[in-house]
Design a protein around this motif. Sequence first.
Motif, short mmCIF file in Angstrom:
data_model
loop_
_atom_site.label_atom_id
_atom_site.label_comp_id
_atom_site.label_asym_id
_atom_site.label_seq_id
_atom_site.Cartn_x
_atom_site.Cartn_y
_atom_site.Cartn_z
N GLU A 213 0.81 -1.22 0.00
CA GLU A 213 0.00 0.00 0.00
C GLU A 213 0.84 1.27 0.00
OE1 GLU A 213 -0.26 -2.19 2.69
OE2 GLU A 213 -1.74 -3.48 1.70
N ILE A 214 2.06 1.17 0.56
CA ILE A 214 2.87 2.37 0.77
C ILE A 214 4.16 2.29 -0.03
CG2 ILE A 214 4.06 3.79 2.49
CD1 ILE A 214 2.11 2.58 4.57
N GLY A 215 4.37 3.26 -0.92
CA GLY A 215 5.60 3.35 -1.67
C GLY A 215 6.57 4.30 -0.98
N VAL A 216 7.86 3.99 -1.05
CA VAL A 216 8.88 4.81 -0.39
C VAL A 216 9.77 5.46 -1.44
CG1 VAL A 216 10.86 4.81 1.19
CG2 VAL A 216 8.88 3.34 1.66
N VAL A 217 9.82 6.79 -1.41
CA VAL A 217 10.75 7.54 -2.25
C VAL A 217 12.00 7.79 -1.42
CG1 VAL A 217 11.15 9.66 -3.54
CG2 VAL A 217 8.87 8.64 -3.50
N LEU A 218 13.09 7.18 -1.82
CA LEU A 218 14.31 7.20 -1.02
C LEU A 218 15.23 8.32 -1.49
CD1 LEU A 218 15.58 5.54 1.28
CD2 LEU A 218 16.70 4.16 -0.46
N LEU A 219 15.56 9.22 -0.58
CA LEU A 219 16.51 10.28 -0.87
C LEU A 219 17.92 9.83 -0.51
CD1 LEU A 219 14.58 13.46 0.33
CD2 LEU A 219 14.55 12.33 -1.90
N PRO A 220 18.96 10.42 -1.10
CA PRO A 220 20.33 9.99 -0.81
C PRO A 220 20.75 10.31 0.62
CG PRO A 220 20.34 11.96 -2.17
CD PRO A 220 18.92 11.50 -2.11
N ALA A 221 21.77 9.58 1.10
CA ALA A 221 22.27 9.80 2.45
C ALA A 221 22.87 11.18 2.62
CB ALA A 221 23.30 8.72 2.79
N SER A 222 23.21 11.82 1.52
CA SER A 222 23.81 13.16 1.57
C SER A 222 22.77 14.28 1.50
CB SER A 222 24.79 13.33 0.40
OG SER A 222 24.12 13.13 -0.85
N GLN A 223 21.48 13.93 1.52
CA GLN A 223 20.42 14.92 1.37
C GLN A 223 20.48 15.98 2.48
OE1 GLN A 223 17.92 15.50 -0.91
NE2 GLN A 223 17.53 17.31 0.36
N PRO A 224 20.61 17.27 2.13
CA PRO A 224 20.59 18.33 3.15
C PRO A 224 19.19 18.47 3.74
CG PRO A 224 21.58 19.10 1.09
CD PRO A 224 20.90 17.81 0.79
N LEU A 225 19.13 18.52 5.05
CA LEU A 225 17.84 18.61 5.73
C LEU A 225 17.10 19.89 5.36
CD1 LEU A 225 16.29 16.86 7.80
CD2 LEU A 225 17.25 18.31 9.60
N GLN A 226 17.83 20.98 5.20
CA GLN A 226 17.20 22.28 4.95
C GLN A 226 16.58 22.38 3.56
OE1 GLN A 226 20.36 21.72 5.58
NE2 GLN A 226 21.74 22.90 4.22
N GLU A 227 16.87 21.42 2.67
CA GLU A 227 16.31 21.47 1.32
C GLU A 227 15.13 20.51 1.13
OE1 GLU A 227 19.34 21.03 -1.62
OE2 GLU A 227 20.59 22.64 -0.81
N LEU A 228 14.68 19.89 2.20
CA LEU A 228 13.58 18.95 2.10
C LEU A 228 12.28 19.62 1.65
CD1 LEU A 228 13.81 16.47 5.13
CD2 LEU A 228 13.91 15.93 2.69
N ALA A 229 12.08 20.86 2.08
CA ALA A 229 10.84 21.55 1.70
C ALA A 229 10.72 21.68 0.20
CB ALA A 229 10.79 22.93 2.37
N LEU A 230 11.83 21.92 -0.48
CA LEU A 230 11.84 22.03 -1.94
C LEU A 230 11.38 20.72 -2.57
CD1 LEU A 230 12.67 23.38 -4.64
CD2 LEU A 230 14.98 22.50 -4.24
N ILE A 231 11.89 19.62 -2.07
CA ILE A 231 11.52 18.30 -2.60
C ILE A 231 10.04 18.01 -2.34
CG2 ILE A 231 11.92 15.82 -2.33
CD1 ILE A 231 14.86 16.49 -1.86
N CYS A 232 9.57 18.37 -1.15
CA CYS A 232 8.17 18.11 -0.82
C CYS A 232 7.22 18.90 -1.69
CB CYS A 232 7.92 18.41 0.66
SG CYS A 232 8.69 17.23 1.77
N ARG A 233 7.60 20.11 -2.05
CA ARG A 233 6.74 20.91 -2.94
C ARG A 233 6.60 20.26 -4.31
NH1 ARG A 233 9.25 25.41 -0.40
NH2 ARG A 233 10.78 25.63 -2.08
N GLN A 234 7.65 19.59 -4.75
CA GLN A 234 7.62 18.94 -6.07
C GLN A 234 6.91 17.58 -6.02
OE1 GLN A 234 8.66 20.45 -8.85
NE2 GLN A 234 9.23 22.24 -7.62
#
Length: 308
Positions: A213-234
């Motif tokens: 039921e649940i798909g997981v979109v995996l971000l890289p281990a180097s993903q900056p925390l402060q840029e998560l909002a940008l990804i969520c908007r997309q």
Amino acid sequence: MNEQALPIADLDHQELFPIREVSRLTGVNPVTLRAWERRYGLIQPTRTDSGHRLYSQADVDAVRSILGWLERGVAVSKVGSILARGQALAQDSSAASNADDLARWRTQVREAVQCFDGAGLDRLFDQVFASTTQEQVFNDIFMPVWHTLRAAPRGFGQASEWGFLDQFLRGRVLMRLQLARAPRRQRVVLAPLSTALQELELLVAGLLLGSEEIGVVLLPASQPLQELALICRQLEPDAVVLFSNQRPTAELGKRLARLGLGCPLLLAGEAAEFAHDTLAGSAVVCLGAEVSLMRRRLRQYLAGQLDT
């Protein structure tokens, strides 16, 4: 909502109990029973078409078990992890024999790694997958060896052994993540809480958290925390899960509040255990560190059955 007691004949026929009957049997008031379900995911009653909760005998036993742990001084926020570990063992009636099998598999993995035997490790991986669950493959067999090699004093050859196993497992997990890429009814983004997280830990968490039921979109281990909002908007996910196995800093709550993701935020891994009491009452949901517990709480939260 007032749950009405059903006639005894109906209880015997259905082997299900309304909440007030469970309260009478266990001494736990209905408000607390609902809180254990919605806030901590400790019990999972079924629902009638009209929304009334019905509890099985297993649910009643679970309530009594929870009471036992609370009487021993265990915080209610920690009981879920204890129950999850107990349930995992209870699923196998020959737990002792199973533990011996797991130890034997770990020994064989360690021997193959010491010999840098890629073909042998391939065969072992396939044999283990055919013999046990995906969760046990990683949590009870391969990852313990990986953790031991990573934490061991760096004697001659140990760094090479760890790198060899790390590369092998990353390849295998990535392959399985590719196979799991299909449209799902709900979608969550999984990201590291900090860039100190090892890539393999994040990959394994992504593989084990996903479901039909649940798909997981995996971000890289180097993903900056402060840029998560940008990804969520997309991506517009149903939720974001931050994963970490390290103790979080005292400033965690403030850091998470500043992210401004525009979607629900959940915390998983050992960090969720450490931060559970600190984040109580906030909008951040702690899923816990035990895989079966994380999956269950994630499923309950997305279904609107787990309080923040």
